[in-house]
Design a protein around this motif. Structure first.
Motif, PDB file in Angstrom:
ATOM      1  N   ALA A 191      21.814  12.573  -9.256  1.00 25.12           N
ATOM      2  CA  ALA A 191      22.303  11.962 -10.498  1.00 25.12           C
ATOM      3  C   ALA A 191      21.889  10.502 -10.504  1.00 25.12           C
ATOM      4  O   ALA A 191      21.977   9.819  -9.497  1.00 25.12           O
ATOM      5  N   GLY A 192      21.440  10.066 -11.615  1.00 24.95           N
ATOM      6  CA  GLY A 192      21.049   8.665 -11.703  1.00 24.95           C
ATOM      7  C   GLY A 192      19.974   8.453 -12.740  1.00 24.95           C
ATOM      8  O   GLY A 192      19.083   9.277 -12.911  1.00 24.95           O
ATOM      9  N   SER A 193      20.073   7.361 -13.419  1.00 25.37           N
ATOM     10  CA  SER A 193      19.103   7.006 -14.441  1.00 25.37           C
ATOM     11  C   SER A 193      18.072   6.065 -13.847  1.00 25.37           C
ATOM     12  O   SER A 193      18.439   5.016 -13.291  1.00 25.37           O
ATOM     13  N   VAL A 194      16.798   6.417 -13.961  1.00 26.77           N
ATOM     14  CA  VAL A 194      15.742   5.561 -13.444  1.00 26.77           C
ATOM     15  C   VAL A 194      15.751   4.223 -14.185  1.00 26.77           C
ATOM     16  O   VAL A 194      15.614   3.155 -13.572  1.00 26.77           O
ATOM     17  N   ARG A 195      15.941   4.256 -15.504  1.00 26.97           N
ATOM     18  CA  ARG A 195      15.916   3.018 -16.289  1.00 26.97           C
ATOM     19  C   ARG A 195      17.033   2.076 -15.857  1.00 26.97           C
ATOM     20  O   ARG A 195      16.814   0.877 -15.643  1.00 26.97           O
ATOM     21  N   ARG A 196      18.250   2.618 -15.709  1.00 24.34           N
ATOM     22  CA  ARG A 196      19.363   1.760 -15.304  1.00 24.34           C
ATOM     23  C   ARG A 196      19.160   1.231 -13.887  1.00 24.34           C
ATOM     24  O   ARG A 196      19.524   0.094 -13.581  1.00 24.34           O
ATOM     25  N   TRP A 197      18.569   2.071 -13.024  1.00 20.30           N
ATOM     26  CA  TRP A 197      18.334   1.615 -11.649  1.00 20.30           C
ATOM     27  C   TRP A 197      17.329   0.470 -11.641  1.00 20.30           C
ATOM     28  O   TRP A 197      17.518  -0.529 -10.936  1.00 20.30           O
ATOM     29  N   VAL A 198      16.255   0.607 -12.415  1.00 20.18           N
ATOM     30  CA  VAL A 198      15.240  -0.455 -12.465  1.00 20.18           C
ATOM     31  C   VAL A 198      15.854  -1.737 -13.009  1.00 20.18           C
ATOM     32  O   VAL A 198      15.591  -2.835 -12.501  1.00 20.18           O
ATOM     33  N   GLU A 199      16.689  -1.614 -14.039  1.00 17.57           N
ATOM     34  CA  GLU A 199      17.310  -2.800 -14.635  1.00 17.57           C
ATOM     35  C   GLU A 199      18.251  -3.501 -13.663  1.00 17.57           C
ATOM     36  O   GLU A 199      18.383  -4.729 -13.683  1.00 17.57           O
ATOM     37  N   GLY A 200      18.916  -2.715 -12.808  1.00 16.82           N
ATOM     38  CA  GLY A 200      19.862  -3.320 -11.883  1.00 16.82           C
ATOM     39  C   GLY A 200      19.246  -3.765 -10.572  1.00 16.82           C
ATOM     40  O   GLY A 200      19.930  -4.377  -9.739  1.00 16.82           O
ATOM     41  N   ALA A 201      17.949  -3.486 -10.376  1.00  9.44           N
ATOM     42  CA  ALA A 201      17.306  -3.796  -9.105  1.00  9.44           C
ATOM     43  C   ALA A 201      17.246  -5.293  -8.790  1.00  9.44           C
ATOM     44  O   ALA A 201      17.444  -5.679  -7.625  1.00  9.44           O
ATOM     45  N   PRO A 202      16.979  -6.191  -9.750  1.00  5.50           N
ATOM     46  CA  PRO A 202      16.922  -7.626  -9.394  1.00  5.50           C
ATOM     47  C   PRO A 202      18.207  -8.134  -8.752  1.00  5.50           C
ATOM     48  O   PRO A 202      18.167  -8.913  -7.792  1.00  5.50           O
ATOM     49  N   GLU A 203      19.339  -7.703  -9.257  1.00  2.00           N
ATOM     50  CA  GLU A 203      20.605  -8.136  -8.670  1.00  2.00           C
ATOM     51  C   GLU A 203      20.751  -7.619  -7.248  1.00  2.00           C
ATOM     52  O   GLU A 203      21.211  -8.331  -6.346  1.00  2.00           O
ATOM     53  N   GLN A 204      20.319  -6.372  -7.033  1.00  4.10           N
ATOM     54  CA  GLN A 204      20.404  -5.805  -5.695  1.00  4.10           C
ATOM     55  C   GLN A 204      19.454  -6.509  -4.735  1.00  4.10           C
ATOM     56  O   GLN A 204      19.795  -6.767  -3.577  1.00  4.10           O
ATOM     57  N   MET A 238      11.301  -4.848  -1.186  1.00  2.48           N
ATOM     58  CA  MET A 238      11.090  -3.732  -2.111  1.00  2.48           C
ATOM     59  C   MET A 238      12.296  -2.803  -2.082  1.00  2.48           C
ATOM     60  O   MET A 238      12.855  -2.512  -1.031  1.00  2.48           O
ATOM     61  N   LEU A 239      12.677  -2.320  -3.263  1.00  5.54           N
ATOM     62  CA  LEU A 239      13.631  -1.232  -3.409  1.00  5.54           C
ATOM     63  C   LEU A 239      12.858   0.011  -3.827  1.00  5.54           C
ATOM     64  O   LEU A 239      11.869  -0.090  -4.574  1.00  5.54           O
ATOM     65  N   ALA A 240      13.289   1.167  -3.339  1.00  6.40           N
ATOM     66  CA  ALA A 240      12.608   2.415  -3.685  1.00  6.40           C
ATOM     67  C   ALA A 240      13.653   3.468  -4.018  1.00  6.40           C
ATOM     68  O   ALA A 240      14.683   3.571  -3.337  1.00  6.40           O
ATOM     69  N   ALA A 241      13.396   4.243  -5.062  1.00  3.70           N
ATOM     70  CA  ALA A 241      14.306   5.316  -5.463  1.00  3.70           C
ATOM     71  C   ALA A 241      13.512   6.610  -5.627  1.00  3.70           C
ATOM     72  O   ALA A 241      12.519   6.656  -6.365  1.00  3.70           O
ATOM     73  N   VAL A 242      13.935   7.637  -4.917  1.00  2.00           N
ATOM     74  CA  VAL A 242      13.295   8.942  -5.034  1.00  2.00           C
ATOM     75  C   VAL A 242      13.708   9.561  -6.366  1.00  2.00           C
ATOM     76  O   VAL A 242      14.907   9.690  -6.665  1.00  2.00           O
ATOM     77  N   ARG A 279      10.650  -1.061  -6.902  1.00  2.00           N
ATOM     78  CA  ARG A 279      10.954  -2.303  -7.635  1.00  2.00           C
ATOM     79  C   ARG A 279      10.832  -3.466  -6.668  1.00  2.00           C
ATOM     80  O   ARG A 279      11.500  -3.514  -5.637  1.00  2.00           O
ATOM     81  N   THR A 280       9.913  -4.354  -6.961  1.00  2.00           N
ATOM     82  CA  THR A 280       9.788  -5.608  -6.223  1.00  2.00           C
ATOM     83  C   THR A 280      10.289  -6.732  -7.108  1.00  2.00           C
ATOM     84  O   THR A 280      10.673  -6.514  -8.264  1.00  2.00           O
ATOM     85  N   ARG A 281      10.258  -7.917  -6.601  1.00  2.00           N
ATOM     86  CA  ARG A 281      10.674  -9.049  -7.416  1.00  2.00           C
ATOM     87  C   ARG A 281       9.683  -9.324  -8.550  1.00  2.00           C
ATOM     88  O   ARG A 281      10.010 -10.029  -9.504  1.00  2.00           O
ATOM     89  N   ALA A 282       8.485  -8.697  -8.453  1.00  2.00           N
ATOM     90  CA  ALA A 282       7.473  -8.915  -9.490  1.00  2.00           C
ATOM     91  C   ALA A 282       7.487  -7.840 -10.567  1.00  2.00           C
ATOM     92  O   ALA A 282       6.950  -8.049 -11.664  1.00  2.00           O
ATOM     93  N   GLY A 283       8.076  -6.661 -10.290  1.00  2.00           N
ATOM     94  CA  GLY A 283       8.059  -5.600 -11.280  1.00  2.00           C
ATOM     95  C   GLY A 283       8.262  -4.233 -10.668  1.00  2.00           C
ATOM     96  O   GLY A 283       8.515  -4.093  -9.459  1.00  2.00           O
ATOM     97  N   ALA A 284       8.137  -3.189 -11.529  1.00  2.00           N
ATOM     98  CA  ALA A 284       8.401  -1.812 -11.100  1.00  2.00           C
ATOM     99  C   ALA A 284       7.168  -0.947 -11.292  1.00  2.00           C
ATOM    100  O   ALA A 284       6.350  -1.188 -12.203  1.00  2.00           O
ATOM    101  N   HIS A 285       7.007   0.077 -10.443  1.00  2.00           N
ATOM    102  CA  HIS A 285       5.922   1.048 -10.549  1.00  2.00           C
ATOM    103  C   HIS A 285       6.440   2.435 -10.164  1.00  2.00           C
ATOM    104  O   HIS A 285       7.356   2.570  -9.349  1.00  2.00           O
ATOM    105  N   LEU A 286       5.841   3.439 -10.766  1.00  2.00           N
ATOM    106  CA  LEU A 286       6.134   4.826 -10.436  1.00  2.00           C
ATOM    107  C   LEU A 286       4.932   5.405  -9.709  1.00  2.00           C
ATOM    108  O   LEU A 286       3.810   5.368 -10.213  1.00  2.00           O
TER     109      LEU A 286
END
Length: 541
Positions: A453-466, A475-479, A488-495
């Motif tokens: 369960a989890g929204s990729v969009r919400r996770w990407v949006e919340g990544a800078p705070e994390q 780097m943060l990574a979500a399967v 998600r890095t501090r510079a942006g997100a990629h799939l």
């Protein structure tokens, strides 16, 4: 209670230990679907084995109908199956079929010169031969029986080895069994230990942890198979507790009453000792390294004794990976060592593995005084062990940049093995769900999983705070699914998406190395894992 199915014959299965139950289940697979037969189980509590712990649990899991021993000896049965002469078989009111409880008759009872499975004082009681038939793997066993107990020898029947025959008949399932063990595309290293201080586990109790720390996780899967006597002597809780760290970092621990045959079939190499599994592995054509000392209970001239004199020896000091690769790459299944051991285990020219099921079923139905079923006699395929879950808390990863991709190599990080400081582009990966605070605070990549369960969009949006909460992390990574991982890095997100099944966390390591080396990600990349090559697509997230 009135029975629903009017079975005309009753079979009693005498279970002494979990080991004997395993052997008898191979026999029962030949009669399991016959509605003319009702099968019940019993346990001789008066002569309880020191290794009997776990029998009640195994029978409960099996779902077999249980009969107390006092009731069993007072009831007439059409056949009793046993795999140890040490139970009170003479008290039974039934013809008894006695099976071996190992790979032939290869051990003495401790402190004696009595061959286990052929105790003359148990085979013949008050002048009467107790078994109606004694199933023997090969003709040399019949010769041995004639020497040990001439009175019982006429009741010997050479049928082959059911356990080995069943495994040989299931060799086509090896790829499926490897996948079931979580080892798709990887080599399987089986640590097979009997019980006692001279066993693998007795001599090298930390071997599972050492192996998992030294072997690339995406190239090797370590599987531990312990003799049921280990579980019985120490207790399941204690065994699991001792192996809990190894299991947390990817070692598959096979339960005491299921999975050992699947593990041997899946094995690329086996590290073992003087127990039966080393002999079975050799007979299946697997390279075997012996890590336990020779045992005083091994019968001279047996397959176990011959194997102890010829098999390569595991060196606990030398590099594990080099030893395993040498054993696998240099193994010749047709070597004299293999042929010699196989002749001792299976049968000679007159009995092959294909003969075992027909011979054994004919013997069982003769004792039952029933016509055999019309269907061909064959053993049930070896089943896969049940699935296990779990997430490795952390990895040490490194990489080599190739002209067309990146070769990634990673190791579980239990904190007991080498630090792998020599890895290029070395980085630490930690899982948010299972990693400790210390591990999370030192990780270069933090991993989570959005599959349940989890929204990729919400996770990407919340990544800078994390990311701001973990200064060390780059780097943060979500399967996302079995093929994809969003980073998600501090510079942006990629799939990143792979074209083959892998652990998607590896895609984060691929991205980490590319960004460390060049500061950017190509739209198309290639990930190398050992001999595997996986195409990877990269899209801005």
């Amino acid at each position: 209670m009135s029975l629903t199915v009017g079975a005309g014959r009753r079979v009693l299965v005498v279970v002494r230990t979990v080991t004997t139950l395993s052997r008898l289940l191979d026999v029962l697979s030949l009669t399991a679907g016959d509605r003319r037969i009702q099968t019940v189980f019993t346990h001789d509590v008066r002569r309880r084995s020191t290794l009997a712990a776990g029998v009640d649990e195994a029978l409960r899991d099996l779902g077999g109908s249980m009969v107390p021993w006092d009731e069993a000896i007072g009831t007439r049965f059409d056949l009793a199956l046993a795999a140890s002469e040490n139970d009170g078989l003479a008290e039974l009111n039934a013809p008894v079929l006695l099976m071996p409880h190992g790979a032939g008759f290869q051990k003495f009872y401790p402190g004696t010169s009595v061959v286990a499975g052929m105790d003359p004082d148990r085979l013949v009681v008050d002048g009467r031969v107790v078994p109606a038939a004694i199933a023997l793997p090969h003709h040399s066993d019949l010769v041995q029986l004639r020497e040990i107990s001439p009175a019982a020898a006429p009741f010997g029947a050479v049928v082959g080895d059911p356990a080995l025959a069943r495994m040989r008949g299931s060799r086509f399932r090896a790829p499926y069994l490897r996948s079931a063990l979580g080892a798709r595309g990887r080599r399987v290293v089986v640590v097979a230990s009997t019980y006692g201080p001279d066993s693998v586990l007795g001599r090298l109790p930390e071997l599972p942890e050492r192996l998992v720390a030294a072997l690339p996780a995406d190239e090797y899967q370590v599987v531990v198979v312990l003799h049921p006597g280990v579980w019985a002597a120490h207790g399941p809780w204690q065994v699991r507790a001792w192996l809990s760290q190894a299991a947390a970092y990817g070692v598959r621990v096979v339960a005491p009453h299921e999975g050992w045959q699947a593990a041997l079939l899946a094995a690329s190499v086996v590290i073992s000792d003087h127990g039966s599994l080393a002999v079975y592995a050799t007979a299946l054509g697997k390279p075997v390294l012996l890590a336990g000392r020779g045992s005083a209970v091994t019968v001279p001239g047996s397959a176990a004794a011959m194997l102890a004199g010829t098999a390569p020896v595991w060196d606990p000091v030398s590099d594990p990976r080099k030893q395993l690769e040498a054993a696998i790459d240099g193994h010749d299944p047709a070597s004299e060592q293999q042929v010699t051991a196989e002749q001792q285990v299976t049968a000679d020219q007159q009995v092959t593995a294909d003969d075992c099921a027909p011979r054994l079923r004919a013997l069982v139905y003769r004792l039952l005084d029933l016509p055999e079923p019309a269907a061909p006699a064959e053993f049930a395929p070896v089943p896969a062990p049940p699935p296990v879950g779990g997430t490795v808390p952390g990895w040490v990863a490194g990489a080599e940049i190739l002209p067309d991709g990146v070769r990634v190599e990673r190791y579980p990080d239990p904190g007991t093995g080498p630090p792998h400081d020599g890895l290029a582009y070395r980085h630490l990966v930690a899982d948010e769900r299972t990693g400790s605070l210390t591990r999370l605070g030192s990780a270069d990549i933090l991993v989570t999983d959005l599959r349940a369960a989890g929204s990729v969009r919400r996770w990407v949006e919340g990544a800078p705070e994390q990311l701001s909460a973990w200064p060390q992390t780059t780097m943060l990574a979500a399967v996302v699914d079995e093929w994809s991982c969003v980073i998600r890095t501090r510079a942006g997100a990629h799939l990143l998406t792979a074209d083959d099944l892998i652990d998607p966390v590896l895609l984060a390591s691929l991205a980490h190395v590319r960004l460390a080396a060049t500061g950017q990600l190509p739209s198309r990349d290639r990930l190398y894992l050992g001999d595997r090559s996986i195409a990877v697509a990269v899209a801005a997230g």
